[in-house]
Design a protein around this motif. Structure first.
Motif, PDB file in Angstrom:
ATOM      1  N   GLY A  33       1.097  -1.564  -0.308  1.00 55.69           N
ATOM      2  CA  GLY A  33      -0.329  -0.270  -0.288  1.00 55.69           C
ATOM      3  C   GLY A  33       0.950   0.996  -0.290  1.00 55.69           C
ATOM      4  O   GLY A  33       0.367   2.322  -0.209  1.00 55.69           O
ATOM      5  N   PHE A  37       0.771   3.807  -2.826  1.00 60.73           N
ATOM      6  CA  PHE A  37       0.746   5.842  -2.495  1.00 60.73           C
ATOM      7  C   PHE A  37       1.336   6.369  -2.692  1.00 60.73           C
ATOM      8  O   PHE A  37       1.100   7.599  -3.014  1.00 60.73           O
ATOM      9  CB  PHE A  37       0.674   5.434  -1.095  1.00 60.73           C
ATOM     10  CG  PHE A  37      -0.029   6.500  -0.604  1.00 60.73           C
ATOM     11  CD1 PHE A  37      -1.636   6.976  -0.189  1.00 60.73           C
ATOM     12  CD2 PHE A  37       0.241   8.102  -0.272  1.00 60.73           C
ATOM     13  CE1 PHE A  37      -2.056   7.526  -0.368  1.00 60.73           C
ATOM     14  CE2 PHE A  37      -0.285   9.048  -0.131  1.00 60.73           C
ATOM     15  CZ  PHE A  37      -1.388   9.433  -0.033  1.00 60.73           C
ATOM     16  N   TYR A  41       1.564   9.748  -5.708  1.00 61.84           N
ATOM     17  CA  TYR A  41       1.267  10.904  -5.534  1.00 61.84           C
ATOM     18  C   TYR A  41       2.648  11.151  -6.325  1.00 61.84           C
ATOM     19  O   TYR A  41       2.330  12.653  -6.716  1.00 61.84           O
ATOM     20  CB  TYR A  41       2.523  10.318  -4.038  1.00 61.84           C
ATOM     21  CG  TYR A  41       2.504  12.237  -3.372  1.00 61.84           C
ATOM     22  CD1 TYR A  41       1.402  12.760  -2.522  1.00 61.84           C
ATOM     23  CD2 TYR A  41       3.579  12.676  -3.741  1.00 61.84           C
ATOM     24  CE1 TYR A  41       1.427  13.504  -2.003  1.00 61.84           C
ATOM     25  CE2 TYR A  41       3.440  14.217  -3.043  1.00 61.84           C
ATOM     26  CZ  TYR A  41       2.416  14.192  -2.280  1.00 61.84           C
ATOM     27  OH  TYR A  41       2.406  15.610  -1.083  1.00 61.84           O
ATOM     28  N   GLY A  47      -3.769   6.596 -11.166  1.00 65.50           N
ATOM     29  CA  GLY A  47      -4.744   6.843 -10.644  1.00 65.50           C
ATOM     30  C   GLY A  47      -5.845   6.825 -11.331  1.00 65.50           C
ATOM     31  O   GLY A  47      -6.990   6.045 -11.097  1.00 65.50           O
ATOM     32  N   LEU A  71     -10.583   1.793  -3.868  1.00 63.84           N
ATOM     33  CA  LEU A  71      -8.989   1.971  -3.437  1.00 63.84           C
ATOM     34  C   LEU A  71      -8.645   3.094  -3.790  1.00 63.84           C
ATOM     35  O   LEU A  71      -8.064   3.562  -3.302  1.00 63.84           O
ATOM     36  CB  LEU A  71      -8.751   0.507  -3.396  1.00 63.84           C
ATOM     37  CG  LEU A  71      -7.411   0.511  -2.348  1.00 63.84           C
ATOM     38  CD1 LEU A  71      -7.769   0.927  -0.964  1.00 63.84           C
ATOM     39  CD2 LEU A  71      -6.516  -1.041  -2.054  1.00 63.84           C
ATOM     40  N   ILE A  72      -8.731   2.987  -5.068  1.00 64.38           N
ATOM     41  CA  ILE A  72      -7.919   4.686  -6.056  1.00 64.38           C
ATOM     42  C   ILE A  72      -8.256   5.453  -5.732  1.00 64.38           C
ATOM     43  O   ILE A  72      -7.313   6.937  -5.460  1.00 64.38           O
ATOM     44  CB  ILE A  72      -7.614   4.099  -7.962  1.00 64.38           C
ATOM     45  CG1 ILE A  72      -6.651   2.532  -7.622  1.00 64.38           C
ATOM     46  CG2 ILE A  72      -6.863   4.856  -8.590  1.00 64.38           C
ATOM     47  CD1 ILE A  72      -6.563   1.799  -8.862  1.00 64.38           C
ATOM     48  N   SER A  75      -7.163   6.919  -2.574  1.00 66.88           N
ATOM     49  CA  SER A  75      -6.054   7.929  -1.805  1.00 66.88           C
ATOM     50  C   SER A  75      -6.046   8.932  -2.560  1.00 66.88           C
ATOM     51  O   SER A  75      -4.867   9.247  -2.620  1.00 66.88           O
ATOM     52  CB  SER A  75      -4.986   6.196  -2.702  1.00 66.88           C
ATOM     53  OG  SER A  75      -5.098   4.785  -1.576  1.00 66.88           O
ATOM     54  N   ILE A  79      -4.573  12.263  -1.418  1.00 65.76           N
ATOM     55  CA  ILE A  79      -2.927  12.722  -2.066  1.00 65.76           C
ATOM     56  C   ILE A  79      -2.909  13.924  -2.713  1.00 65.76           C
ATOM     57  O   ILE A  79      -2.625  15.066  -2.962  1.00 65.76           O
ATOM     58  CB  ILE A  79      -2.551  11.858  -3.637  1.00 65.76           C
ATOM     59  CG1 ILE A  79      -1.942  10.537  -2.419  1.00 65.76           C
ATOM     60  CG2 ILE A  79      -1.506  12.014  -4.319  1.00 65.76           C
ATOM     61  CD1 ILE A  79      -2.006   9.400  -3.321  1.00 65.76           C
TER      62      ILE A  79
END
Length: 456
Positions: A33, A37, A41, A47, A71-72, A75, A79
């Motif tokens: 993860g 991430f 970033y 993403g 999930l994407i 995140s 970010i």
């Protein structure tokens, strides 16, 4: 971009805590993860491309509370908030002419929510719509760096893959109609109609014959999948898309010589009979049933058309009763279930058959949120189409024909989505909100590009 040390430390502590917990096998997942991430970033557009590619495969996660796209998306949201807070992304990127409609639409939405006939259904509708709104903001922030060619490839490949699955396996069909990994064949047809213009663009831009054959095969899968859905609305939208494409490339059509027409007519003479032969008998019957529209559709002539006519009757009554704020977001099924139409068109009297949505996003919004909110929603989509027209015109003025072609194919794809909203209840459809934000981004990018100086 500098990856925040605080995030690294936090995830490191999570890994240590997992190693000391009764579930140490989860620690590698935390490491993965962290890596994911960090990648997002540095490359947040990856993403967004991932979300676009996962849309046709969402059926894999329909029984799971956590999916890849969720999930994407979560995140990416975290970010981008961090990058905005640290001024790594300029806040000016949030500028869009769509906001003038969207803000007032949401104001009316919350007023209708306060006046709703069923708060539980309305909150569920708000939760669904919030997904589209988050994607809208994400696309505004990172849409300028989005690789449009890669976007077209991923969408075409993803939808083509689900078409292949639906054509060759009954597991991905709904009563003989291809549905892919979705619950509704018409929703699947919507994805196909959006992907076809992008697939045709890839054929045109292919650098060699091998690539052209590959993308041509993908387009054949898309057309086969559309046929297998037996979607009449999909056939109409697809035909309109092809007509617009021919009009855009009308200058290239003049290059066709008389000797080419013979080969073209021979190809049509072979392809058309084969297509009719391969077309399911049920699809031909569904297309022929459209003839009842000239005399007025009745339930015993075509149950689907009769059911859609009943949605219009119920929706019109709801608009007359609450023209300003509607009955509340997501409450159309509640009103429809109390009518005689629900029982007449219910096959087994199950709750899901009685509480039906309008299968028309525009009708649903006008009836649930009121006429002002409905006009704002339509104006929002119309402005998105106008943005792409302006972007295409700007690139043509700059003699960038490749970008102009891209705007045309994206515009046809977005038009297909807006037309399909007349046959589906999908106000939270991800492609709609991604494309809506992308229209304003592409227009700004085109109009800010330097003009090419013409030599005397």
């Amino acid at each position: 971009m500098i990856f925040p040390l605080s995030i690294v430390s936090l995830l490191g502590l999570v890994c240590i805590a997992l190693l000391a917990s009764p579930w140490p096998y989860l620690a590698p997942g935390a490491v993965l993860g962290l890596v994911g991430f960090a990648v997002l970033y540095r490359k947040p557009t990856w993403g967004l491309l991932g979300i676009a590619a996962l849309v046709p495969f969402e059926g894999f996660f329909k029984d799971s509370s956590l999916s890849g796209s969720k999930l994407i998306g979560a995140s990416l949201a975290v970010i981008l908030m961090l990058q905005l807070a640290m001024h790594q992304i300029p806040a000016e990127r949030l500028r869009s002419n769509i906001w003038r409609y969207l803000i007032w639409f949401m104001v009316l939405y919350f007023l209708s929510l306060l006046n709703t006939d069923d708060m539980g259904m309305s909150l569920g509708h708000l939760r669904e719509l919030s997904v589209g709104l988050i994607l809208f903001v994400i696309t505004l922030l990172i849409g300028r760096e989005l690789n449009l060619d890669l976007f077209a490839r991923l969408v075409t490949l993803a939808v083509s893959a689900t078409c292949a699955m639906a054509m060759f396996s009954t597991k991905f069909q709904d009563q003989g109609r291809a549905a892919g990994l979705l619950e509704d064949p018409n929703a699947f047809a919507m994805l196909i109609a959006f992907a076809v213009p992008l697939g045709l663009l890839l054929i045109i831009r292919s650098p060699n014959l091998l690539h052209r054959l590959f993308w041509g095969g993908c387009c054949l899968l898309l057309l086969g999948g559309m046929t297998k859905t037996e979607s009449r609305s999909g056939l109409v939208v697809l035909a309109l898309s092809l007509v617009i494409g021919c009009w855009h490339y009308r200058a290239q059509l003049t290059r066709i010589r008389p000797r080419h027409l013979g080969f073209a007519m021979l190809g049509l003479a072979i392809v058309i009979p084969l297509a009719i032969y391969a077309m399911p008998a049920g699809y031909l019957a569904r297309i022929q049933s459209l003839s009842v529209l000239s005399a007025g559709a009745r339930g015993h002539d075509d149950e689907s058309l009769g059911r859609r006519a009943s949605y219009i009757v119920v929706g019109s009554q709801m608009i007359r009763e609450n023209p300003l704020l509607g009955s509340g977001p997501g409450t159309f099924p509640l009103h429809y279930a109390t009518t005689g139409y629900a029982k007449a068109f219910s096959a087994n009297r199950k709750i899901g058959d009685l509480y039906r949505r309008a299968h028309n996003t525009y009708l649903e919004i006008f009836s649930e949120l009121g006429i002002p909110a409905g006009l704002l929603f339509v104006g929002m989509l119309a402005l998105g189409l106008y943005n792409l027209i302006r972007a295409r015109r700007a690139w043509m003025q700059r003699r960038d024909w490749e970008q102009a072609d891209m705007m045309t194919h994206l515009g046809v794809g977005f038009l297909s989505l807006t037309l399909f909203l007349m046959f589906l209840s999908a106000p939270n459809q991800k492609y709609v909100w991604i494309m809506l934000a992308l229209t304003s981004v592409l227009r700004l990018k085109a109009e800010q590009a330097p003009l090419v100086e013409t030599r005397a």
